[in-house]
Design an enzyme around this catalytic site. Structure first.
Site, short mmCIF file in Angstrom:
data_model
loop_
_atom_site.label_atom_id
_atom_site.label_comp_id
_atom_site.label_asym_id
_atom_site.label_seq_id
_atom_site.Cartn_x
_atom_site.Cartn_y
_atom_site.Cartn_z
N ASP A 184 4.32 -5.67 9.91
CA ASP A 184 5.41 -5.35 10.85
C ASP A 184 5.31 -6.20 12.11
O ASP A 184 6.32 -6.64 12.65
CB ASP A 184 5.37 -3.87 11.22
CG ASP A 184 5.93 -3.00 10.09
OD1 ASP A 184 6.67 -3.53 9.24
OD2 ASP A 184 5.62 -1.79 10.08
N ASP B 200 0.17 -2.26 12.30
CA ASP B 200 0.61 -2.77 11.00
C ASP B 200 0.84 -4.27 11.11
O ASP B 200 1.79 -4.72 11.75
CB ASP B 200 1.89 -2.05 10.58
CG ASP B 200 2.29 -2.40 9.16
OD1 ASP B 200 2.44 -3.62 8.86
OD2 ASP B 200 2.45 -1.49 8.32
N THR C 29 -0.93 7.64 -0.92
CA THR C 29 -2.23 7.52 -1.61
C THR C 29 -3.07 6.36 -1.05
O THR C 29 -4.27 6.31 -1.27
CB THR C 29 -2.04 7.24 -3.11
OG1 THR C 29 -1.42 5.95 -3.25
CG2 THR C 29 -1.17 8.30 -3.77
N ARG D 234 0.85 -1.19 0.00
CA ARG D 234 0.00 0.00 0.00
C ARG D 234 0.88 1.23 0.00
O ARG D 234 1.75 1.39 0.85
CB ARG D 234 -0.82 -0.05 1.29
CG ARG D 234 -2.18 0.51 1.17
CD ARG D 234 -2.98 0.18 2.40
NE ARG D 234 -2.52 0.81 3.63
CZ ARG D 234 -3.32 1.30 4.55
NH1 ARG D 234 -4.63 1.26 4.38
NH2 ARG D 234 -2.87 1.83 5.65
#
Ligand code: PRP
Ligand code: URA
Length: 212
Positions: A206, A203, A111, A107
């Site tokens: 991560d 995340d 944006t 991603r």
């Protein structure tokens, strides 16, 4: 869920308990990975409820009988890289002979649109039940792109499994692909200004891989 195009939010207390542990920021990489694997297996059990079976004849120590076995081509697990990889081992505990494809997407941090970098699927994808795996359904951009790719390659019997979904992403995915089944471990409140799920778990990539 016999017909296609359904959304199922998991309500099982074991799944909800493990998702709560995932959310906790004190949960370390090792435990996080194990929880993702366990949740994926429990979700897979539900998602594979309608796998086709065929009766075959076998001999028990007592007598000959006809009994059901999974029919057709082996199914395909398709993790969305990276975080979807964390769900693969859990599903392989249920179906060790499943084939595994990959859809590589990241991603864009500004944006939030997905970018494809590596995609490869098992052969005869059109004849398989396909489970696309990604723990997080946020804006839905990655999920829509992953399903687009699988469909372009000929896949049509598609189920999407995510551990946490945002309402925005679920709406976008079901709007773009009303013909697939979607399984969510939990439906969260909303996205924040950085398109992270709230309350979410941070995340996922991560936390699974210990990066950052
Ligand atoms: C995360 C997650 C999804 C995507 C969800 O991946 O695993 O693929 O974000 O967000 P979206 O619904 O807004 O598209 P990310 O792009 O961070 O890549 P990574 O797994 O490699 O960290
Ligand atoms: N990707 C993640 O890993 N977490 C989010 O909350 C949103 C996208």
């Amino acid at each position: 869920m016999a017909e296609k195009g359904h959304v199922m939010i998991m309500e099982h207390p074991l799944i909800q308990h493990k998702i709560s542990m995932l959310r906790d920021k004190r949960t370390g990489t090792n435990e996080f990975r194990k929880l993702v694997e366990e949740i994926a297996a429990m979700m897979g059990y539900e998602a594979l409820r309608d796998l086709p079976v065929e009766e075959m004849e076998i001999e028990t120590p007592i007598e000959v009988c006809r009994t059901p076995f999974i029919a057709g081509k082996k199914l395909a697990l398709v993790p969305v890289l990276r975080a979807g990889l964390g769900m693969v081992s859990g599903l392989l505990t249920l179906v060790p002979s499943a084939r595994v494809g990959h859809v590589g997407l990241y991603r864009d941090p500004v944006t939030h649109e997905p970018h494809e970098y590596y995609c490869k699927l098992p052969e005869a994808i059109g004849e398989r039940t396909i489970l696309i795996l990604d723990p997080m359904l946020a804006t839905g951009g990655s999920a829509v792109a992953a399903v687009d790719f699988v469909k372009r390659q000929g896949g049509h019997n598609i189920k999407f499994l995510c551990i946490i979904a945002a309402p925005e992403g679920l709406k976008r995915l079901t709007g773009a692909h009303p013909d697939i089944d979607v399984y969510c471990g939990h439906l969260d409140r909303c996205l924040n200004e950085r398109a992270y799920i709230c309350p979410g778990l941070g995340d996922a990539g991560d936390r699974i891989f210990g990066t950052k």
